[in-house]
Scaffold this motif. Structure first.
Motif: not given
Length: 236
Positions: A119, A124-125, A127, A129, A180, A186-187
């Motif tokens: 986090i 925000r998370q 990731v 991806d 990012y 949230n991501k």
């Protein structure tokens, strides 16, 4: 070509490629220490930002030019891990061609008892991806321990690295921080690790290029060996 300004607090002059692997068992951390992306990390006198934490592999990433002798700690001096692989071929105090490949990362094998989350300080998370192919004009954010979160857009995509503009800022200590693309409230998907400032533009090495380079480096294979050695030492 563009001029480069380093953003580590204190970094050694290293224009040549530097790569190494550490196979010693990982020492225990201070109980309750949490490791997360965007936190301040210290290596000897170098102060930088942690870029990405892989909760499954228990490996963290930051900028290779942040590396120094000794362990990696948080800002209070609590031990969190050991550098297992590092690489930095960033030209020092000079210029860089836009077609030049830049590698600048380190992997940190985290202590077995640190608490890990992915986090960001803003909630925000973060990731890993698959992100859209990077292109000029795409929205982007960066988090550094000195400047916090700043957002703007990609200015130019080069050979494994890219520059940013329109609001992205940086200061000494931000090196290694996550870059990012927010994908919802949230991501966020990581697309790079902060490297330096080239001319007037903050710059980052591509996350895809970094992972490809890490996968090719023998030191990354040795991360597993270091973890096995640590498990063996603990068992004995």
């Amino acid at each position: 070509m563009v001029a480069r300004f380093s953003l580590g607090y204190i970094v050694s002059a290293a224009a040549a490629l530097a790569a190494s692997a550490i196979l010693a068992p990982v020492a225990a951390a201070t109980p309750g220490v949490t490791v997360s992306p965007g936190m301040e990390i210290r290596q000897a006198s170098n102060v930088c930002t942690l870029g990405y934490v892989d909760p499954a592999a228990r490996i963290a990433y930051s900028a290779g030019h942040c590396r120094a002798d000794g362990p990696v700690t948080d800002r209070e001096g609590n031990f969190i891990g050991t550098v297992s692989t590092s690489m930095d071929n960033t030209p020092d105090g000079a210029v860089v061609r836009t077609d030049q490949v830049i590698s600048d990362y380190e992997t940190i094998t985290l202590a077995s008892d640190v608490v890990i989350n992915n986090i960001l300080p803003g909630g925000r998370q973060l990731v890993a991806d698959t992100a859209p192919a990077m292109a000029a004009g795409q929205p982007v954010c960066h988090f550094g321990v000195v400047t916090g979160e700043s957002c703007g857009s990609i200015e130019r995509v080069n050979n494994g690295w890219f520059t940013m503009e329109n609001g992205v800022v940086s200061q000494k200590g931000d090196s290694g921080g996550p870059v990012y693309m927010p994908v919802d409230g949230n991501k966020a998907v990581i697309i790079g690790l902060f490297n330096s400032t080239w001319g007037t533009f903050p710059a980052a090495v591509s996350w895809v290029a970094t992972r490809q380079q890490a996968g090719a480096d023998i030191g990354v294979v040795n991360v597993a060996a270091a973890q096995d050695a640590n498990a063996s030492a603990t068992a004995n």
